[in-house]
Design a protein around this motif. Structure first.
Motif, PDB file in Angstrom:
ATOM      1  N   GLY A  30       8.721  -4.267   1.296  1.00 51.62           N
ATOM      2  CA  GLY A  30       9.489  -3.875   0.112  1.00 51.62           C
ATOM      3  C   GLY A  30       8.662  -3.064  -0.854  1.00 51.62           C
ATOM      4  N   VAL A  31       7.419  -3.529  -1.098  1.00 52.03           N
ATOM      5  CA  VAL A  31       6.523  -2.801  -1.993  1.00 52.03           C
ATOM      6  C   VAL A  31       6.256  -1.403  -1.444  1.00 52.03           C
ATOM      7  CG1 VAL A  31       4.185  -2.760  -2.939  1.00 52.03           C
ATOM      8  CG2 VAL A  31       5.441  -4.888  -2.870  1.00 52.03           C
ATOM      9  N   TYR A  32       6.022  -1.345  -0.121  1.00 47.89           N
ATOM     10  CA  TYR A  32       5.741  -0.083   0.571  1.00 47.89           C
ATOM     11  C   TYR A  32       6.866   0.926   0.325  1.00 47.89           C
ATOM     12  CZ  TYR A  32       4.754   2.696   4.847  1.00 47.89           C
ATOM     13  OH  TYR A  32       4.493   3.674   5.748  1.00 47.89           O
ATOM     14  N   LEU A  33       8.119   0.492   0.545  1.00 47.97           N
ATOM     15  CA  LEU A  33       9.263   1.402   0.364  1.00 47.97           C
ATOM     16  C   LEU A  33       9.394   1.817  -1.099  1.00 47.97           C
ATOM     17  CD1 LEU A  33      11.938  -0.298   2.625  1.00 47.97           C
ATOM     18  CD2 LEU A  33      10.579   1.723   3.114  1.00 47.97           C
ATOM     19  N   THR A  34       9.210   0.852  -2.017  1.00 51.92           N
ATOM     20  CA  THR A  34       9.346   1.169  -3.440  1.00 51.92           C
ATOM     21  C   THR A  34       8.305   2.191  -3.875  1.00 51.92           C
ATOM     22  OG1 THR A  34      10.050  -1.102  -3.732  1.00 51.92           O
ATOM     23  CG2 THR A  34       9.571   0.133  -5.719  1.00 51.92           C
ATOM     24  N   VAL A  35       7.050   1.979  -3.441  1.00 53.45           N
ATOM     25  CA  VAL A  35       5.986   2.901  -3.850  1.00 53.45           C
ATOM     26  C   VAL A  35       6.258   4.309  -3.319  1.00 53.45           C
ATOM     27  CG1 VAL A  35       3.539   3.427  -3.554  1.00 53.45           C
ATOM     28  CG2 VAL A  35       4.243   1.142  -4.158  1.00 53.45           C
TER      29      VAL A  35
ATOM     30  N   GLY B 220      -6.143  -2.949   2.253  1.00 60.72           N
ATOM     31  CA  GLY B 220      -4.842  -2.555   2.796  1.00 60.72           C
ATOM     32  C   GLY B 220      -3.738  -3.193   1.981  1.00 60.72           C
ATOM     33  N   GLY B 221      -2.558  -3.262   2.555  1.00 64.19           N
ATOM     34  CA  GLY B 221      -1.426  -3.854   1.855  1.00 64.19           C
ATOM     35  C   GLY B 221      -0.356  -2.819   1.600  1.00 64.19           C
ATOM     36  N   GLY B 222       0.767  -3.300   1.069  1.00 63.19           N
ATOM     37  CA  GLY B 222       1.924  -2.428   0.906  1.00 63.19           C
ATOM     38  C   GLY B 222       1.697  -1.302  -0.082  1.00 63.19           C
ATOM     39  N   PHE B 223       1.012  -1.588  -1.180  1.00 65.28           N
ATOM     40  CA  PHE B 223       0.875  -0.571  -2.226  1.00 65.28           C
ATOM     41  C   PHE B 223       0.070   0.624  -1.728  1.00 65.28           C
ATOM     42  CE2 PHE B 223      -0.704   1.349  -6.079  1.00 65.28           C
ATOM     43  CZ  PHE B 223       0.427   1.376  -6.862  1.00 65.28           C
TER      44      PHE B 223
ATOM     45  N   LEU C 132      -0.882  11.625  11.439  1.00 60.11           N
ATOM     46  CA  LEU C 132      -2.052  10.735  11.377  1.00 60.11           C
ATOM     47  C   LEU C 132      -2.008   9.887  10.108  1.00 60.11           C
ATOM     48  CD1 LEU C 132      -4.828  10.583  13.021  1.00 60.11           C
ATOM     49  CD2 LEU C 132      -5.762  11.842  11.099  1.00 60.11           C
ATOM     50  N   GLN C 133      -1.630  10.537   9.015  1.00 60.92           N
ATOM     51  CA  GLN C 133      -1.617   9.868   7.725  1.00 60.92           C
ATOM     52  C   GLN C 133      -0.520   8.801   7.673  1.00 60.92           C
ATOM     53  OE1 GLN C 133      -1.839  12.983   4.912  1.00 60.92           O
ATOM     54  NE2 GLN C 133      -2.125  11.624   3.168  1.00 60.92           N
ATOM     55  N   ILE C 134       0.654   9.117   8.271  1.00 62.64           N
ATOM     56  CA  ILE C 134       1.733   8.126   8.277  1.00 62.64           C
ATOM     57  C   ILE C 134       1.331   6.941   9.156  1.00 62.64           C
ATOM     58  CG2 ILE C 134       4.134   7.757   8.981  1.00 62.64           C
ATOM     59  CD1 ILE C 134       4.721  10.595   8.025  1.00 62.64           C
ATOM     60  N   GLY C 135       0.652   7.251  10.280  1.00 66.15           N
ATOM     61  CA  GLY C 135       0.144   6.169  11.121  1.00 66.15           C
ATOM     62  C   GLY C 135      -0.839   5.299  10.368  1.00 66.15           C
ATOM     63  N   LEU C 136      -1.726   5.926   9.605  1.00 70.01           N
ATOM     64  CA  LEU C 136      -2.708   5.184   8.807  1.00 70.01           C
ATOM     65  C   LEU C 136      -2.008   4.304   7.779  1.00 70.01           C
ATOM     66  CD1 LEU C 136      -5.712   4.798   7.982  1.00 70.01           C
ATOM     67  CD2 LEU C 136      -5.394   6.667   6.393  1.00 70.01           C
ATOM     68  N   SER C 137      -0.913   4.834   7.185  1.00 67.69           N
ATOM     69  CA  SER C 137      -0.223   4.051   6.156  1.00 67.69           C
ATOM     70  C   SER C 137       0.411   2.807   6.767  1.00 67.69           C
ATOM     71  CB  SER C 137       0.816   4.903   5.442  1.00 67.69           C
ATOM     72  OG  SER C 137       1.982   5.021   6.188  1.00 67.69           O
ATOM     73  N   VAL C 138       0.968   2.940   7.990  1.00 61.89           N
ATOM     74  CA  VAL C 138       1.562   1.772   8.643  1.00 61.89           C
ATOM     75  C   VAL C 138       0.471   0.765   9.005  1.00 61.89           C
ATOM     76  CG1 VAL C 138       2.861   0.988  10.643  1.00 61.89           C
ATOM     77  CG2 VAL C 138       3.536   3.060   9.481  1.00 61.89           C
ATOM     78  N   PHE C 139      -0.676   1.289   9.454  1.00 58.40           N
ATOM     79  CA  PHE C 139      -1.829   0.437   9.761  1.00 58.40           C
ATOM     80  C   PHE C 139      -2.246  -0.369   8.534  1.00 58.40           C
ATOM     81  CE2 PHE C 139      -6.537   0.591   9.265  1.00 58.40           C
ATOM     82  CZ  PHE C 139      -6.871  -0.410  10.158  1.00 58.40           C
ATOM     83  N   LEU C 140      -2.328   0.320   7.378  1.00 61.71           N
ATOM     84  CA  LEU C 140      -2.712  -0.366   6.136  1.00 61.71           C
ATOM     85  C   LEU C 140      -1.680  -1.406   5.743  1.00 61.71           C
ATOM     86  CD1 LEU C 140      -4.025   2.647   4.066  1.00 61.71           C
ATOM     87  CD2 LEU C 140      -5.364   0.740   4.893  1.00 61.71           C
TER      88      LEU C 140
ATOM     89  N   LEU D 282     -12.009   6.130   4.744  1.00 61.62           N
ATOM     90  CA  LEU D 282     -10.958   6.853   5.469  1.00 61.62           C
ATOM     91  C   LEU D 282      -9.834   7.258   4.514  1.00 61.62           C
ATOM     92  CD1 LEU D 282     -10.461   7.551   8.426  1.00 61.62           C
ATOM     93  CD2 LEU D 282      -9.061   5.519   8.611  1.00 61.62           C
ATOM     94  N   VAL D 283      -9.327   6.286   3.745  1.00 62.11           N
ATOM     95  CA  VAL D 283      -8.241   6.571   2.806  1.00 62.11           C
ATOM     96  C   VAL D 283      -8.717   7.542   1.724  1.00 62.11           C
ATOM     97  CG1 VAL D 283      -6.710   5.543   1.105  1.00 62.11           C
ATOM     98  CG2 VAL D 283      -7.130   4.374   3.230  1.00 62.11           C
ATOM     99  N   PHE D 284      -9.942   7.326   1.258  1.00 62.30           N
ATOM    100  CA  PHE D 284     -10.500   8.155   0.189  1.00 62.30           C
ATOM    101  C   PHE D 284     -10.587   9.627   0.597  1.00 62.30           C
ATOM    102  CE2 PHE D 284     -13.956   9.785  -2.436  1.00 62.30           C
ATOM    103  CZ  PHE D 284     -13.591   9.299  -3.675  1.00 62.30           C
ATOM    104  N   THR D 285     -11.091   9.888   1.825  1.00 66.00           N
ATOM    105  CA  THR D 285     -11.248  11.279   2.250  1.00 66.00           C
ATOM    106  C   THR D 285      -9.885  11.938   2.467  1.00 66.00           C
ATOM    107  OG1 THR D 285     -11.693  10.349   4.411  1.00 66.00           O
ATOM    108  CG2 THR D 285     -13.534  11.312   3.270  1.00 66.00           C
ATOM    109  N   ILE D 286      -8.917  11.176   3.015  1.00 66.69           N
ATOM    110  CA  ILE D 286      -7.597  11.777   3.252  1.00 66.69           C
ATOM    111  C   ILE D 286      -6.928  12.113   1.926  1.00 66.69           C
ATOM    112  CG2 ILE D 286      -5.273  11.182   4.009  1.00 66.69           C
ATOM    113  CD1 ILE D 286      -6.340  10.283   6.576  1.00 66.69           C
ATOM    114  N   LEU D 287      -7.036  11.206   0.941  1.00 66.46           N
ATOM    115  CA  LEU D 287      -6.432  11.485  -0.359  1.00 66.46           C
ATOM    116  C   LEU D 287      -7.219  12.581  -1.083  1.00 66.46           C
ATOM    117  CD1 LEU D 287      -5.223   8.029  -1.636  1.00 66.46           C
ATOM    118  CD2 LEU D 287      -3.980   9.807  -0.461  1.00 66.46           C
TER     119      LEU D 287
END
Lengths: 86, 140
Positions: B120-125, B33-36, B16-24, A61-66
């Motif tokens: 914190g890592v999320y915001l920094t990245v 997943g994780g902050g980075f 969708l992508q921002i939602g995915l980032s919060v999910f990760l 999922l992440v790979f295709t979006i990026l």
């Protein structure tokens, strides 16, 4: 079944790499690179299926979006270059 | 670059992508997943918004200046470390405060300093990546 799947994906990858190396123009290479990304996504999906690891699907999922984002960035670069040449 | 297709696609994909980032971010780094990674996906979303429209719009979308975001992120991460110190444990010790049993898509979320550190890592990245991209964009 697993071997057949990966052989077919590898064949697709080999053909795409040929296009990537030969591609007469830069846009051809960019499209080949995009396709290469999709084939890799297909391989990870197949690996998730055969190894029974659903966690790998999130990587796809992440790979295709990026990958989509990288293609857009390349397209932008190509457009810019074209206007700079004029 | 003005493209109707890209602009329409970005309007759908960016949320969708921002939602995915919060999910990760919330799933933590025991699974993919994780902050980075979450921060990278969110930064990519902001840059996609910038490419499909223009970069000043993307800056406004962020509300905060990227450098402010970097500082906030690092402070948050240090704060998560201090929580351990205040309890008499060594710096950066993980302190857990319970968990949210279920959230849509994510499942169980364990609350504690590791999650706080990840934020914190999320915001920094996000700050670092967008700052680099904006600088590169303004250099041409």
């Amino acid at each position: 079944m697993m071997i057949a799947t990966f052989l077919l994906l590898a064949a697709a990858m080999a053909l795409t790499v040929i296009r990537l190396l030969r591609g007469p123009s830069l846009p051809d290479r960019v499209v080949a690179l995009d396709l290469l990304g999709f084939i890799v996504a297909g391989m990870i999906t197949a690996a998730a299926l055969f190894a029974d690891q659903p966690g790998l699907l999130d990587i796809v999922l992440v790979f295709t979006i990026l990958g989509f984002f990288s293609t857009v960035a390349f397209a932008r670069y190509l457009e810019k270059r074209r206007f700079d040449d004029d | 670059m003005e493209s109707l297709f890209l602009r329409t696609a970005a309007t759908l994909i960016v949320p969708l992508q921002i939602g995915l980032s919060v999910f990760l971010l919330l799933r933590g780094h025991n699974e993919p997943g994780g902050g980075f990674i979450g921060g990278l996906v969110c930064a990519a979303a902001i840059l996609l918004w910038g490419i499909s429209r223009d970069f000043p719009t993307a800056r406004r979308l962020m509300r905060l200046h990227p450098t402010t975001l970097i500082g906030l992120g690092v402070l948050t991460a240090v704060g998560s470390g201090l929580a351990g110190s205040l309890l008499g444990l060594s710096f950066l010790t993980g302190v857990w405060a319970g968990s949210i049993p279920w959230l849509p898509f994510v499942g169980e979320v364990k609350l504690g300093t590791p999650l706080y550190f990840d934020i914190g890592v999320y915001l920094t990245v996000i700050g670092v990546i967008t700052q680099i991209a904006f600088a590169l964009e303004e250099a041409d």
